[in-house]
Design a protein around this motif. Structure first.
Motif, PDB file in Angstrom:
ATOM      1  N   GLU A 185      91.635  58.207 -26.313  1.00  0.00           N
ATOM      2  CA  GLU A 185      92.497  59.352 -26.251  1.00  0.00           C
ATOM      3  C   GLU A 185      91.603  60.623 -26.440  1.00  0.00           C
ATOM      4  O   GLU A 185      91.873  61.711 -25.763  1.00  0.00           O
ATOM      5  CB  GLU A 185      93.906  59.470 -27.006  1.00  0.00           C
ATOM      6  CG  GLU A 185      94.870  58.544 -26.612  1.00  0.00           C
ATOM      7  CD  GLU A 185      95.945  58.531 -27.216  1.00  0.00           C
ATOM      8  OE1 GLU A 185      95.948  58.884 -28.654  1.00  0.00           O
ATOM      9  OE2 GLU A 185      97.196  58.373 -26.928  1.00  0.00           O
ATOM     10  N   GLU A 186      90.833  60.705 -27.542  1.00  0.00           N
ATOM     11  CA  GLU A 186      89.814  61.760 -27.956  1.00  0.00           C
ATOM     12  C   GLU A 186      88.826  62.001 -26.807  1.00  0.00           C
ATOM     13  O   GLU A 186      88.700  63.053 -26.476  1.00  0.00           O
ATOM     14  CB  GLU A 186      89.146  61.386 -29.348  1.00  0.00           C
ATOM     15  CG  GLU A 186      88.487  62.537 -29.786  1.00  0.00           C
ATOM     16  CD  GLU A 186      87.758  62.523 -30.882  1.00  0.00           C
ATOM     17  OE1 GLU A 186      88.187  61.480 -31.739  1.00  0.00           O
ATOM     18  OE2 GLU A 186      86.711  63.225 -31.028  1.00  0.00           O
ATOM     19  N   HIS A 187      88.187  60.997 -26.218  1.00  0.00           N
ATOM     20  CA  HIS A 187      87.148  61.322 -25.436  1.00  0.00           C
ATOM     21  C   HIS A 187      87.340  60.982 -23.929  1.00  0.00           C
ATOM     22  O   HIS A 187      86.679  61.301 -23.082  1.00  0.00           O
ATOM     23  CB  HIS A 187      85.931  60.082 -25.588  1.00  0.00           C
ATOM     24  CG  HIS A 187      85.493  60.475 -27.098  1.00  0.00           C
ATOM     25  ND1 HIS A 187      84.820  61.347 -27.613  1.00  0.00           N
ATOM     26  CD2 HIS A 187      85.753  59.660 -28.161  1.00  0.00           C
ATOM     27  CE1 HIS A 187      84.444  61.233 -28.706  1.00  0.00           C
ATOM     28  NE2 HIS A 187      85.181  60.330 -29.329  1.00  0.00           N
ATOM     29  N   GLY A 188      88.742  60.568 -23.537  1.00  0.00           N
ATOM     30  CA  GLY A 188      88.967  60.425 -22.357  1.00  0.00           C
ATOM     31  C   GLY A 188      88.264  59.307 -21.300  1.00  0.00           C
ATOM     32  O   GLY A 188      87.856  59.558 -20.238  1.00  0.00           O
ATOM     33  N   ALA A 189      87.801  58.184 -22.298  1.00  0.00           N
ATOM     34  CA  ALA A 189      86.972  57.149 -21.658  1.00  0.00           C
ATOM     35  C   ALA A 189      87.808  56.252 -20.705  1.00  0.00           C
ATOM     36  O   ALA A 189      89.099  56.157 -20.845  1.00  0.00           O
ATOM     37  CB  ALA A 189      86.189  56.507 -22.660  1.00  0.00           C
ATOM     38  N   ASN A 190      87.069  55.663 -19.653  1.00  0.00           N
ATOM     39  CA  ASN A 190      87.923  54.806 -19.060  1.00  0.00           C
ATOM     40  C   ASN A 190      87.424  53.470 -18.945  1.00  0.00           C
ATOM     41  O   ASN A 190      88.079  52.581 -18.566  1.00  0.00           O
ATOM     42  CB  ASN A 190      87.879  55.243 -17.492  1.00  0.00           C
ATOM     43  CG  ASN A 190      86.393  55.815 -17.147  1.00  0.00           C
ATOM     44  OD1 ASN A 190      85.272  55.695 -17.771  1.00  0.00           O
ATOM     45  ND2 ASN A 190      86.280  56.499 -16.002  1.00  0.00           N
ATOM     46  N   ILE A 191      86.507  53.193 -19.691  1.00  0.00           N
ATOM     47  CA  ILE A 191      86.115  51.815 -20.163  1.00  0.00           C
ATOM     48  C   ILE A 191      85.816  51.490 -21.673  1.00  0.00           C
ATOM     49  O   ILE A 191      85.364  52.389 -22.465  1.00  0.00           O
ATOM     50  CB  ILE A 191      84.457  51.467 -19.624  1.00  0.00           C
ATOM     51  CG1 ILE A 191      84.847  51.829 -18.111  1.00  0.00           C
ATOM     52  CG2 ILE A 191      84.188  50.073 -19.722  1.00  0.00           C
ATOM     53  CD1 ILE A 191      83.409  51.617 -17.270  1.00  0.00           C
ATOM     54  N   VAL A 192      86.631  50.495 -21.969  1.00  0.00           N
ATOM     55  CA  VAL A 192      86.358  49.825 -23.517  1.00  0.00           C
ATOM     56  C   VAL A 192      85.438  48.576 -23.505  1.00  0.00           C
ATOM     57  O   VAL A 192      85.949  47.706 -22.870  1.00  0.00           O
ATOM     58  CB  VAL A 192      87.688  49.792 -23.932  1.00  0.00           C
ATOM     59  CG1 VAL A 192      87.749  49.254 -25.281  1.00  0.00           C
ATOM     60  CG2 VAL A 192      88.586  51.022 -24.220  1.00  0.00           C
ATOM     61  N   GLY A 193      84.444  48.641 -24.400  1.00  0.00           N
ATOM     62  CA  GLY A 193      83.881  47.445 -24.358  1.00  0.00           C
ATOM     63  C   GLY A 193      83.898  46.953 -25.933  1.00  0.00           C
ATOM     64  O   GLY A 193      83.904  47.738 -26.942  1.00  0.00           O
TER      65      GLY A 193
END
Ligand code: B12
Ligand code: SF4
Lengths: 262, 96
Positions: A185-193
Protein backbone atom coordinates in the motif's frame (compact mmCIF):
# COMPACT_ATOMS: atom_id res chain seq x y z
CA UNK A 1 27.88 -18.31 -17.76
CA UNK A 2 30.61 -18.26 -15.11
CA UNK A 3 33.26 -19.53 -17.52
CA UNK A 4 32.51 -16.91 -20.18
CA UNK A 5 34.04 -13.47 -20.25
CA UNK A 6 32.36 -10.97 -17.98
CA UNK A 7 32.99 -8.21 -20.43
CA UNK A 8 31.26 -8.30 -23.80
CA UNK A 9 33.74 -7.73 -26.62
CA UNK A 10 32.97 -4.46 -28.33
CA UNK A 11 34.68 -2.00 -30.54
CA UNK A 12 37.02 -0.80 -27.82
CA UNK A 13 40.36 0.63 -28.91
CA UNK A 14 43.67 -0.94 -27.92
CA UNK A 15 45.43 0.76 -25.00
CA UNK A 16 48.08 -0.03 -22.40
CA UNK A 17 47.82 -0.59 -18.67
CA UNK A 18 50.07 2.43 -18.00
CA UNK A 19 47.51 4.62 -19.76
CA UNK A 20 45.01 4.17 -16.92
CA UNK A 21 45.46 7.38 -14.96
CA UNK A 22 43.63 6.28 -11.80
CA UNK A 23 46.29 4.60 -9.63
CA UNK A 24 43.81 2.40 -7.78
CA UNK A 25 42.19 1.04 -10.95
CA UNK A 26 45.52 0.48 -12.63
CA UNK A 27 46.76 -1.56 -9.67
CA UNK A 28 43.51 -3.49 -9.46
CA UNK A 29 43.68 -4.50 -13.13
CA UNK A 30 47.36 -5.36 -12.85
CA UNK A 31 46.83 -7.47 -9.74
CA UNK A 32 43.51 -9.17 -10.33
CA UNK A 33 42.72 -9.42 -14.03
CA UNK A 34 44.66 -12.27 -15.55
CA UNK A 35 42.57 -13.22 -18.58
CA UNK A 36 43.99 -11.49 -21.61
CA UNK A 37 40.64 -10.64 -23.25
CA UNK A 38 39.23 -9.24 -20.01
CA UNK A 39 42.40 -7.28 -19.26
CA UNK A 40 42.37 -5.71 -22.73
CA UNK A 41 38.72 -4.79 -22.45
CA UNK A 42 39.05 -3.25 -19.02
CA UNK A 43 42.14 -1.30 -20.00
CA UNK A 44 40.34 0.02 -23.07
CA UNK A 45 37.32 0.94 -20.97
CA UNK A 46 39.27 2.72 -18.24
CA UNK A 47 41.61 4.59 -20.60
CA UNK A 48 38.60 5.84 -22.56
CA UNK A 49 37.14 7.19 -19.32
CA UNK A 50 37.66 10.66 -17.93
CA UNK A 51 39.26 10.90 -14.47
CA UNK A 52 35.78 11.54 -13.05
CA UNK A 53 34.41 8.32 -14.56
CA UNK A 54 37.44 6.37 -13.42
CA UNK A 55 36.79 7.67 -9.92
CA UNK A 56 33.22 6.35 -10.08
CA UNK A 57 34.45 2.94 -11.25
CA UNK A 58 37.03 2.94 -8.43
CA UNK A 59 34.27 3.85 -5.97
CA UNK A 60 32.21 0.84 -7.03
CA UNK A 61 35.21 -1.50 -6.81
CA UNK A 62 36.10 -0.23 -3.36
CA UNK A 63 32.44 -0.25 -2.25
CA UNK A 64 32.27 3.43 -1.26
CA UNK A 65 28.56 3.91 -1.78
CA UNK A 66 28.34 7.48 -0.44
CA UNK A 67 31.09 8.58 -2.81
CA UNK A 68 29.53 6.81 -5.80
CA UNK A 69 26.21 8.41 -4.95
CA UNK A 70 27.70 11.92 -4.84
CA UNK A 71 30.03 11.49 -7.84
CA UNK A 72 27.27 10.09 -10.08
CA UNK A 73 24.87 12.88 -9.15
CA UNK A 74 27.57 15.45 -9.82
CA UNK A 75 28.55 13.92 -13.18
CA UNK A 76 24.96 13.83 -14.46
CA UNK A 77 24.15 17.37 -13.38
CA UNK A 78 27.33 18.75 -14.92
CA UNK A 79 26.57 17.32 -18.33
CA UNK A 80 28.15 13.86 -18.48
CA UNK A 81 25.88 11.53 -20.40
CA UNK A 82 24.13 8.66 -18.66
CA UNK A 83 25.70 6.25 -21.12
CA UNK A 84 29.14 7.54 -20.24
CA UNK A 85 28.43 7.19 -16.52
CA UNK A 86 27.31 3.61 -17.04
CA UNK A 87 29.92 2.54 -19.60
CA UNK A 88 32.96 4.11 -17.98
CA UNK A 89 31.87 4.37 -14.37
CA UNK A 90 29.27 2.04 -12.90
CA UNK A 91 29.39 -0.89 -15.35
CA UNK A 92 33.14 -0.57 -15.73
CA UNK A 93 33.52 -0.87 -11.97
CA UNK A 94 31.06 -3.72 -11.52
CA UNK A 95 32.67 -5.72 -14.34
CA UNK A 96 35.91 -5.77 -12.37
CA UNK A 97 34.02 -6.73 -9.20
CA UNK A 98 32.49 -9.71 -11.06
CA UNK A 99 35.91 -10.87 -12.21
CA UNK A 100 37.43 -10.59 -8.74
CA UNK A 101 34.51 -12.52 -7.27
CA UNK A 102 34.62 -15.26 -9.90
CA UNK A 103 38.35 -15.67 -9.25
CA UNK A 104 37.76 -15.68 -5.48
CA UNK A 105 39.78 -12.55 -4.77
CA UNK A 106 36.75 -11.14 -2.98
CA UNK A 107 33.76 -12.89 -1.39
CA UNK A 108 30.02 -12.54 -0.86
CA UNK A 109 30.23 -9.73 1.77
CA UNK A 110 32.42 -7.60 -0.50
CA UNK A 111 30.24 -8.23 -3.55
CA UNK A 112 27.12 -7.21 -1.68
CA UNK A 113 28.89 -4.00 -0.58
CA UNK A 114 30.03 -3.24 -4.16
CA UNK A 115 26.53 -3.93 -5.49
CA UNK A 116 25.24 -1.46 -2.91
CA UNK A 117 27.67 1.15 -4.21
CA UNK A 118 26.59 0.51 -7.78
CA UNK A 119 22.98 0.81 -6.70
CA UNK A 120 23.75 4.20 -5.13
CA UNK A 121 24.86 5.38 -8.57
CA UNK A 122 22.08 3.66 -10.51
CA UNK A 123 19.56 5.50 -8.36
CA UNK A 124 20.43 8.64 -10.35
CA UNK A 125 20.18 6.82 -13.68
CA UNK A 126 16.69 5.47 -12.90
CA UNK A 127 14.82 8.66 -13.86
CA UNK A 128 16.62 8.51 -17.18
CA UNK A 129 15.59 4.92 -17.71
CA UNK A 130 12.03 5.85 -16.86
CA UNK A 131 12.11 8.77 -19.28
CA UNK A 132 13.31 6.43 -22.01
CA UNK A 133 10.55 3.96 -21.26
CA UNK A 134 12.81 1.25 -19.81
CA UNK A 135 12.70 1.17 -16.08
CA UNK A 136 11.99 0.60 -13.34
CA UNK A 137 10.61 -2.53 -14.95
CA UNK A 138 8.45 -2.78 -11.88
CA UNK A 139 8.42 -2.30 -8.14
CA UNK A 140 9.07 -5.42 -6.15
CA UNK A 141 8.51 -5.95 -2.45
CA UNK A 142 10.82 -8.69 -1.18
CA UNK A 143 10.83 -10.35 2.22
CA UNK A 144 11.51 -13.58 4.04
CA UNK A 145 8.24 -14.75 5.55
CA UNK A 146 7.16 -14.70 9.18
CA UNK A 147 9.19 -16.91 11.51
CA UNK A 148 12.05 -17.29 9.06
CA UNK A 149 15.42 -15.57 9.46
CA UNK A 150 17.19 -16.86 6.35
CA UNK A 151 18.12 -14.03 4.02
CA UNK A 152 21.21 -14.88 1.98
CA UNK A 153 19.19 -16.18 -0.98
CA UNK A 154 16.72 -13.32 -0.78
CA UNK A 155 19.58 -10.81 -0.77
CA UNK A 156 21.13 -12.41 -3.86
CA UNK A 157 17.75 -12.17 -5.60
CA UNK A 158 17.47 -8.51 -4.61
CA UNK A 159 20.95 -7.79 -5.93
CA UNK A 160 20.00 -9.37 -9.26
CA UNK A 161 16.65 -7.60 -9.44
CA UNK A 162 18.28 -4.24 -8.83
CA UNK A 163 20.86 -5.06 -11.46
CA UNK A 164 17.95 -5.58 -13.85
CA UNK A 165 16.58 -2.11 -12.97
CA UNK A 166 13.76 -3.22 -10.73
CA UNK A 167 13.01 -0.98 -7.81
CA UNK A 168 13.14 -3.28 -4.79
CA UNK A 169 11.79 -2.60 -1.33
CA UNK A 170 13.49 -5.02 1.03
CA UNK A 171 11.41 -5.91 4.08
CA UNK A 172 14.13 -8.09 5.54
CA UNK A 173 13.37 -11.26 7.47
CA UNK A 174 10.48 -12.42 9.68
CA UNK A 175 7.97 -10.47 7.59
CA UNK A 176 4.34 -10.76 8.66
CA UNK A 177 1.44 -10.71 6.19
CA UNK A 178 0.52 -7.27 7.53
CA UNK A 179 4.03 -5.98 6.83
CA UNK A 180 3.72 -7.15 3.21
CA UNK A 181 0.30 -5.51 2.89
CA UNK A 182 1.49 -2.24 4.41
CA UNK A 183 4.50 -2.16 2.08
CA UNK A 184 2.38 -2.77 -1.01
CA UNK A 185 0.00 0.00 0.00
CA UNK A 186 2.79 2.40 0.86
CA UNK A 187 4.92 1.83 -2.24
CA UNK A 188 2.26 0.90 -4.77
CA UNK A 189 4.24 -2.16 -5.79
CA UNK A 190 2.77 -4.71 -8.15
CA UNK A 191 5.01 -7.68 -7.40
CA UNK A 192 5.60 -9.36 -4.04
CA UNK A 193 8.48 -11.81 -3.69
CA UNK A 194 8.49 -14.14 -0.71
CA UNK A 195 11.35 -16.31 0.44
CA UNK A 196 11.20 -19.25 2.89
CA UNK A 197 13.89 -21.73 3.85
CA UNK A 198 12.07 -23.70 6.51
CA UNK A 199 9.34 -26.24 5.91
CA UNK A 200 7.67 -24.84 9.02
CA UNK A 201 7.50 -21.32 7.58
CA UNK A 202 6.50 -22.25 4.03
CA UNK A 203 2.78 -22.19 5.01
CA UNK A 204 3.24 -18.53 5.93
CA UNK A 205 3.56 -17.81 2.22
CA UNK A 206 0.03 -19.15 1.72
CA UNK A 207 -1.14 -17.21 4.78
CA UNK A 208 0.26 -14.00 3.29
CA UNK A 209 -1.60 -14.58 0.04
CA UNK A 210 -4.79 -15.27 2.05
CA UNK A 211 -4.29 -12.02 3.95
CA UNK A 212 -4.14 -10.15 0.63
CA UNK A 213 -7.39 -11.86 -0.43
CA UNK A 214 -9.01 -10.85 2.88
CA UNK A 215 -7.82 -7.28 2.42
CA UNK A 216 -9.25 -7.30 -1.09
CA UNK A 217 -5.82 -6.62 -2.55
CA UNK A 218 -5.06 -9.93 -4.25
CA UNK A 219 -5.85 -8.62 -7.75
CA UNK A 220 -3.49 -5.70 -7.31
CA UNK A 221 -0.34 -7.78 -6.91
CA UNK A 222 1.40 -10.83 -8.27
CA UNK A 223 3.25 -13.20 -5.98
CA UNK A 224 6.51 -14.92 -6.74
CA UNK A 225 7.95 -17.38 -4.29
CA UNK A 226 11.27 -19.14 -3.77
CA UNK A 227 13.70 -20.63 -1.28
CA UNK A 228 15.32 -24.08 -1.13
CA UNK A 229 12.32 -26.16 0.08
CA UNK A 230 9.78 -24.39 -2.15
CA UNK A 231 8.73 -26.12 -5.38
CA UNK A 232 6.59 -25.28 -8.39
CA UNK A 233 3.91 -27.65 -7.11
CA UNK A 234 3.86 -25.96 -3.72
CA UNK A 235 3.73 -22.56 -5.40
CA UNK A 236 0.75 -23.66 -7.51
CA UNK A 237 -1.04 -25.10 -4.51
CA UNK A 238 -0.78 -21.89 -2.52
CA UNK A 239 -1.96 -19.82 -5.47
CA UNK A 240 1.27 -17.96 -6.17
CA UNK A 241 1.77 -16.50 -9.63
CA UNK A 242 5.23 -17.90 -10.11
CA UNK A 243 8.14 -19.85 -8.62
CA UNK A 244 11.85 -19.32 -9.16
CA UNK A 245 14.65 -21.72 -8.33
CA UNK A 246 17.48 -19.18 -8.20
CA UNK A 247 18.31 -15.49 -8.51
CA UNK A 248 18.47 -15.55 -12.31
CA UNK A 249 15.05 -17.21 -12.48
CA UNK A 250 13.79 -14.68 -9.96
CA UNK A 251 14.62 -11.85 -12.38
CA UNK A 252 13.11 -13.69 -15.37
CA UNK A 253 9.99 -14.32 -13.37
CA UNK A 254 9.72 -10.73 -12.18
CA UNK A 255 10.04 -9.56 -15.78
CA UNK A 256 7.36 -11.98 -16.91
CA UNK A 257 4.98 -10.90 -14.15
CA UNK A 258 5.76 -7.27 -14.80
CA UNK A 259 4.94 -7.71 -18.52
CA UNK A 260 1.67 -9.38 -17.58
CA UNK A 261 0.87 -6.40 -15.37
CA UNK A 262 1.24 -4.23 -18.46
CA UNK B 1 17.45 16.08 -8.84
CA UNK B 2 15.41 13.45 -10.68
CA UNK B 3 13.79 16.12 -12.85
CA UNK B 4 17.12 17.73 -13.58
CA UNK B 5 18.56 14.40 -14.71
CA UNK B 6 15.65 13.66 -16.97
CA UNK B 7 15.92 17.05 -18.63
CA UNK B 8 19.64 16.49 -19.06
CA UNK B 9 19.04 13.19 -20.76
CA UNK B 10 16.34 14.50 -23.01
CA UNK B 11 18.91 17.08 -24.11
CA UNK B 12 21.54 14.42 -24.63
CA UNK B 13 19.21 12.34 -26.80
CA UNK B 14 20.17 8.98 -25.33
CA UNK B 15 18.32 6.31 -27.25
CA UNK B 16 16.12 3.61 -25.82
CA UNK B 17 18.19 0.92 -27.58
CA UNK B 18 21.45 2.19 -26.13
CA UNK B 19 20.03 2.14 -22.63
CA UNK B 20 18.59 -1.36 -23.19
CA UNK B 21 22.04 -2.57 -24.21
CA UNK B 22 23.50 -1.20 -20.98
CA UNK B 23 20.82 -2.87 -18.90
CA UNK B 24 21.55 -6.18 -20.62
CA UNK B 25 25.21 -5.73 -19.87
CA UNK B 26 24.43 -5.11 -16.19
CA UNK B 27 22.24 -8.22 -16.11
CA UNK B 28 25.03 -10.24 -17.69
CA UNK B 29 27.48 -9.12 -14.99
CA UNK B 30 25.02 -9.81 -12.15
CA UNK B 31 24.02 -13.15 -13.68
CA UNK B 32 27.67 -14.22 -13.64
CA UNK B 33 27.98 -13.00 -10.05
CA UNK B 34 24.97 -15.07 -9.07
CA UNK B 35 26.48 -18.14 -10.76
CA UNK B 36 29.78 -17.58 -8.96
CA UNK B 37 27.94 -17.19 -5.63
CA UNK B 38 26.07 -20.47 -6.15
CA UNK B 39 29.34 -22.29 -6.68
CA UNK B 40 31.45 -20.48 -4.04
CA UNK B 41 29.06 -21.16 -1.17
CA UNK B 42 29.71 -24.87 -1.60
CA UNK B 43 33.27 -24.39 -0.39
CA UNK B 44 33.37 -21.04 1.42
CA UNK B 45 31.14 -19.60 4.10
CA UNK B 46 29.14 -16.74 2.56
CA UNK B 47 29.75 -14.64 5.67
CA UNK B 48 33.54 -14.77 5.44
CA UNK B 49 35.05 -11.70 3.82
CA UNK B 50 38.33 -11.35 1.99
CA UNK B 51 40.11 -10.38 5.23
CA UNK B 52 38.75 -13.57 6.87
CA UNK B 53 36.47 -11.57 9.13
CA UNK B 54 33.08 -12.99 10.01
CA UNK B 55 30.22 -10.74 8.87
CA UNK B 56 27.38 -12.94 10.22
CA UNK B 57 24.89 -11.27 12.55
CA UNK B 58 24.29 -14.53 14.40
CA UNK B 59 26.83 -16.16 16.74
CA UNK B 60 28.71 -18.76 14.75
CA UNK B 61 30.69 -21.20 16.88
CA UNK B 62 33.75 -20.68 14.68
CA UNK B 63 34.09 -16.97 15.25
CA UNK B 64 36.84 -15.76 17.58
CA UNK B 65 35.10 -13.98 20.43
CA UNK B 66 38.09 -12.56 22.30
CA UNK B 67 41.74 -11.76 21.92
CA UNK B 68 43.60 -10.06 19.10
CA UNK B 69 41.67 -12.02 16.44
CA UNK B 70 38.24 -11.07 17.80
CA UNK B 71 35.61 -11.21 15.04
CA UNK B 72 37.79 -13.34 12.82
CA UNK B 73 36.48 -16.51 11.18
CA UNK B 74 38.12 -19.52 12.79
CA UNK B 75 36.75 -22.11 10.37
CA UNK B 76 39.70 -24.14 9.12
CA UNK B 77 38.02 -25.62 6.06
CA UNK B 78 38.21 -29.21 7.26
CA UNK B 79 34.53 -29.72 8.08
CA UNK B 80 31.39 -28.14 6.73
CA UNK B 81 31.29 -24.49 7.85
CA UNK B 82 27.58 -24.85 8.54
CA UNK B 83 28.42 -26.95 11.60
CA UNK B 84 29.29 -23.70 13.33
CA UNK B 85 25.89 -22.19 12.66
CA UNK B 86 23.81 -24.54 14.77
CA UNK B 87 24.07 -25.66 18.38
CA UNK B 88 25.97 -28.96 18.76
CA UNK B 89 23.73 -31.98 18.23
CA UNK B 90 23.06 -33.85 21.51
CA UNK B 91 24.95 -37.17 21.54
CA UNK B 92 22.85 -40.16 20.45
CA UNK B 93 23.43 -42.04 23.73
CA UNK B 94 22.05 -39.17 25.76
CA UNK B 95 18.83 -39.24 23.77
CA UNK B 96 18.26 -42.98 24.22
C1 B12 C 1 22.43 -20.13 6.38
C2 B12 C 1 21.47 -21.00 7.14
C3 B12 C 1 21.06 -20.53 8.37
C4 B12 C 1 21.51 -19.22 8.98
C5 B12 C 1 20.71 -18.12 8.31
C6 B12 C 1 21.48 -16.83 8.21
C7 B12 C 1 20.91 -15.91 7.21
N1 B12 C 1 21.13 -14.65 7.45
O1 B12 C 1 20.32 -16.30 6.22
C8 B12 C 1 21.11 -19.40 10.47
C9 B12 C 1 22.28 -19.94 11.24
C10 B12 C 1 20.63 -18.15 11.19
C11 B12 C 1 20.07 -20.48 10.37
C12 B12 C 1 19.14 -20.71 11.36
C13 B12 C 1 18.25 -21.76 11.33
N2 B12 C 1 18.19 -22.74 10.40
CO1 B12 C 1 19.12 -22.68 8.71
N3 B12 C 1 20.18 -22.99 7.21
C14 B12 C 1 21.03 -22.24 6.59
C15 B12 C 1 21.56 -23.00 5.36
C16 B12 C 1 22.85 -23.67 5.79
C17 B12 C 1 21.85 -22.22 4.11
C18 B12 C 1 20.72 -21.37 3.59
C19 B12 C 1 21.28 -20.48 2.54
O2 B12 C 1 21.60 -19.34 2.80
N4 B12 C 1 21.47 -21.01 1.33
C20 B12 C 1 22.13 -20.29 0.21
C21 B12 C 1 21.13 -19.43 -0.58
C22 B12 C 1 21.87 -18.74 -1.73
O3 B12 C 1 20.18 -20.29 -1.17
P1 B12 C 1 18.61 -20.08 -0.98
O4 B12 C 1 18.32 -19.39 0.26
O5 B12 C 1 17.94 -21.34 -1.29
O6 B12 C 1 18.23 -19.01 -2.12
C23 B12 C 1 18.30 -19.25 -3.52
C24 B12 C 1 17.03 -19.86 -4.11
O7 B12 C 1 16.29 -20.64 -3.21
C25 B12 C 1 16.27 -18.70 -4.65
N5 B12 C 1 15.38 -17.93 -3.78
C26 B12 C 1 15.45 -17.67 -2.46
N6 B12 C 1 14.46 -16.87 -2.08
C27 B12 C 1 13.73 -16.59 -3.17
C28 B12 C 1 12.59 -15.80 -3.36
C29 B12 C 1 12.01 -15.71 -4.60
C30 B12 C 1 10.80 -14.87 -4.79
C31 B12 C 1 12.59 -16.40 -5.71
C32 B12 C 1 11.95 -16.32 -7.02
C33 B12 C 1 13.73 -17.19 -5.53
C34 B12 C 1 14.30 -17.26 -4.29
O8 B12 C 1 17.31 -17.84 -5.09
C35 B12 C 1 18.40 -17.88 -4.16
C36 B12 C 1 19.68 -17.61 -4.89
O9 B12 C 1 19.97 -18.58 -5.88
C37 B12 C 1 20.45 -24.07 5.14
C38 B12 C 1 20.94 -25.39 4.53
C39 B12 C 1 20.95 -25.38 3.06
N7 B12 C 1 21.97 -25.99 2.52
O10 B12 C 1 20.04 -24.87 2.42
C40 B12 C 1 19.95 -24.27 6.57
C41 B12 C 1 18.52 -24.69 6.78
C42 B12 C 1 17.60 -23.94 5.85
N8 B12 C 1 18.26 -24.26 8.15
C43 B12 C 1 17.54 -25.12 8.82
C44 B12 C 1 17.15 -24.96 10.19
C45 B12 C 1 16.41 -26.12 10.79
C46 B12 C 1 17.44 -23.79 10.88
C47 B12 C 1 17.07 -23.51 12.34
C48 B12 C 1 15.66 -23.91 12.76
C49 B12 C 1 18.15 -24.17 13.19
C50 B12 C 1 17.98 -24.17 14.66
N9 B12 C 1 17.81 -25.31 15.17
O11 B12 C 1 17.99 -23.09 15.25
C51 B12 C 1 17.26 -21.99 12.43
C52 B12 C 1 15.94 -21.27 12.11
C53 B12 C 1 16.03 -19.83 12.33
C54 B12 C 1 14.83 -19.18 11.72
N10 B12 C 1 13.82 -18.91 12.52
O12 B12 C 1 14.81 -18.95 10.53
C55 B12 C 1 17.15 -26.31 7.97
C56 B12 C 1 15.70 -26.29 7.51
C57 B12 C 1 15.08 -27.65 7.57
C58 B12 C 1 13.70 -27.65 7.06
N11 B12 C 1 13.40 -28.61 6.24
O13 B12 C 1 12.91 -26.82 7.39
C59 B12 C 1 18.21 -26.24 6.83
C60 B12 C 1 17.76 -26.83 5.47
C61 B12 C 1 19.47 -27.02 7.37
C62 B12 C 1 19.22 -28.50 7.55
N12 B12 C 1 19.63 -29.32 6.61
O14 B12 C 1 18.68 -28.89 8.55
N13 B12 C 1 20.17 -21.16 9.20
S1 SF4 D 1 32.75 -17.66 11.80
FE1 SF4 D 1 31.14 -19.04 11.03
S2 SF4 D 1 29.57 -17.72 10.08
FE2 SF4 D 1 31.43 -16.50 10.41
S3 SF4 D 1 32.49 -16.60 8.48
FE3 SF4 D 1 33.33 -18.24 9.76
S4 SF4 D 1 32.13 -20.08 9.32
FE4 SF4 D 1 31.02 -18.29 8.51
Amino acid sequence: MASGSLIPTGSLRMAKLEDISNDFLREEVETFVTREDERENLIARYTAATPKMQAIAAGVVSARHHDVDAMTADALTTGTSALDVMDHGLIAGMALVGIKFRDMKIFVPEVLACARAMKAGMKHIEPILVASGIAPTGKVIMGTVKGDLHDIGKNLCIMMLRGAAFQVIDLGVDTSPDDFIEAVEEHGANIVGMSALLTTTMPNMAKTIEAFIDADLRDDVQFMVGGAPVTQIFADEMGADGYGDNAVECVDLAKKLSDENG
Amino acid sequence: MAEQNTTNIARQGVSHEELCERMQEIEHIFGAISDSADSHIKTTCPYRDAAQRCTAKFECRFVARNGPHKGRCGWDGSDDYQLGWFPPQPAMEKRI
